[in-house]
Write an enzyme that holds these catalytic residues in place. Sequence first.
Site, short mmCIF file in Angstrom:
data_model
loop_
_atom_site.label_atom_id
_atom_site.label_comp_id
_atom_site.label_asym_id
_atom_site.label_seq_id
_atom_site.Cartn_x
_atom_site.Cartn_y
_atom_site.Cartn_z
N GLN A 103 15.66 -19.25 -1.25
CA GLN A 103 15.04 -18.19 -2.07
C GLN A 103 16.02 -17.66 -3.11
OE1 GLN A 103 13.47 -15.30 0.75
NE2 GLN A 103 11.48 -16.31 0.66
N THR A 107 6.24 -12.75 3.65
CA THR A 107 6.25 -13.02 5.08
C THR A 107 4.90 -12.66 5.70
OG1 THR A 107 7.55 -12.76 7.10
CG2 THR A 107 7.32 -10.79 5.72
N TYR A 160 13.53 -13.51 14.84
CA TYR A 160 14.99 -13.32 14.91
C TYR A 160 15.39 -11.88 15.16
CZ TYR A 160 14.60 -11.88 9.99
OH TYR A 160 14.26 -11.24 8.82
N GLN A 201 16.29 -20.52 4.77
CA GLN A 201 15.21 -20.26 3.80
C GLN A 201 15.64 -19.19 2.80
OE1 GLN A 201 13.11 -17.38 3.46
NE2 GLN A 201 14.24 -16.27 5.04
N LYS A 207 1.49 -15.11 3.69
CA LYS A 207 1.93 -16.40 3.14
C LYS A 207 0.78 -17.28 2.65
CE LYS A 207 6.14 -16.55 5.89
NZ LYS A 207 7.00 -17.32 6.76
N ARG A 209 11.65 5.70 -3.36
CA ARG A 209 12.93 6.35 -3.07
C ARG A 209 14.10 5.48 -3.55
NH1 ARG A 209 12.53 10.47 0.68
NH2 ARG A 209 10.56 10.72 1.76
N ALA A 219 3.80 -19.90 8.63
CA ALA A 219 5.02 -20.53 9.15
C ALA A 219 4.66 -21.74 10.02
CB ALA A 219 5.84 -19.53 9.95
N ARG A 263 11.25 26.16 4.12
CA ARG A 263 9.90 25.61 4.02
C ARG A 263 8.97 26.16 5.10
NH1 ARG A 263 9.56 23.69 -0.15
NH2 ARG A 263 10.61 21.66 -0.09
N ASP A 317 10.54 -22.02 3.75
CA ASP A 317 10.51 -21.99 5.22
C ASP A 317 10.66 -23.39 5.79
OD1 ASP A 317 10.08 -19.29 5.67
OD2 ASP A 317 7.91 -19.44 5.60
#
Length: 516
Positions: free
Chosen positions: A495, A297, A463, A491, A301, A195, A377, A68, A339
Amino acid sequence: MAMEGSTLLCVPLVAKTVEQMAADMAAAKAAGADLVEIRVDHLSTFRPREDLEFLLKGRPLPAIVTYRPKWEGGEYEGDDNRRFEALRIAMDLGAEYVDIELKVAEEFVRLISGKKPENFKLIVSSHNYQSTPSSEELGSLVARIQAVGADIVKIVTTAVDIVDVTRMLQVIVHCQEKQVPVIGLVMGERGMIFRLLCPKFGGYLTFGSLDVGKESAPGQPTISDLLNVYNIRKITADTKVYGIIGKPVGHSKGPILHNAAFKSVGLNAVYVPLLVDDLANFLSAYSSPDFAGFSCTIPHKEAAVRCCDEVDPIAKSIGAVNTIIRRPADGKLVGYNTDYIGAISAIEDGIRGSRAKDAAVSPLAGKLFVVIGAGGAGKALAYGAKEKGARIVIANRTYERARELANLIGGRALTLAELESFHPEEGMILANTTSIGMHPNVIDTPLSKQALRSYAVVFDAVYTPKVTRLLREAEESGAAVVSGLEMFIRQAMGQFELFTGLAAPESLMRNIISRL
């Protein structure tokens, strides 16, 4: 070679020496790749005949040879004649594929005219490092690449917005219908979904790097993640797509957790990261029934409440949705909030010191519960704690946002600066719902260590890392601490149950989280 309906996994080799490339090729085979791309432009010194003989003789996998030039995003800065000669040598030595850029393809096709071996395939490629053109422009690009004599069409674009990916998906589907082999890729984190979903839409191959740091293009996942996290070999045209909508999303452990859970119950589904800038635009563009549900998230939300056709009453009261389901019966989007249950039950059990779930009176009753953050949250925790009989204080960088939520919930508002000197009583509970302290900003904390002395329990919704500075300093100050991982897993279980209608595999999910 590609079987009907399969997508090959290709590992790009970008080492600086042929010896390392050969070692990486063996590693790619061991990792489960179908073929490799030998990027000779990455070699610090390159002797075409000698080095290609060394790399191609006795190779463990089929190979694409690519040389390339800088002007198409590669490393080579010399003239095209040397490049063409090296690619012709690769073809003569039995390389299964050679990749040549559309800009010079006519010239190269003339050079090899009448000399192509029977099983050889010429890939003609076009790279756009700025954007993804319109569907019409992409369609005419396919036609131009075919017209020049390509056996395989390769188009690589860049996603400025995740909505751009839909145009490339349309091109892949159209080419599949016309039986035109096409390699399509969308670079950048917003293009990751392309992808991962290549096998669903019929792409000829997708790239996975051997390791982090060995990518040949921005946004390339590792082959290990493609195979072990996303179970890419199991993705078919019928696979349902779930994902996490956020900005950022790269830190999320959701794909590891949900894909393993889907696999454990034999569900034909994949869960992918979705870096979304505008939620309404995203939901409008990805409106097919195949996109069956989403986790939501930061920072989407609250917008999710407005974007859903229907919202569960609890989520509506909170003013935040973290789970969106596309109802199969009518395709309508329904919003929920898991949540609130996840976080409150985690904090309650943290206070009790066990996972007992059946106490008649919540240990939050009568306690002063301080929430940092007034976003989705924050609303969920404030609502949940209020329901359990706690007295609520909302602290936020901007007082206006804090006051808005405090008025809504029936509580007191403070700025973060005021929170530093706020200690009306001992034994308070603190819940950080902001992203302060999230990787990579791990030295940040929403509250000083000195101010933490008044709290009996400290919860952090962050977290990544597992132990934030806030939690570490709270523990040092004598508080019981509750990790965001516990809220996350609870949570996520909620879900999973909304996504599938099945009980969440709790022990599996906890086991995965403990290893992260």
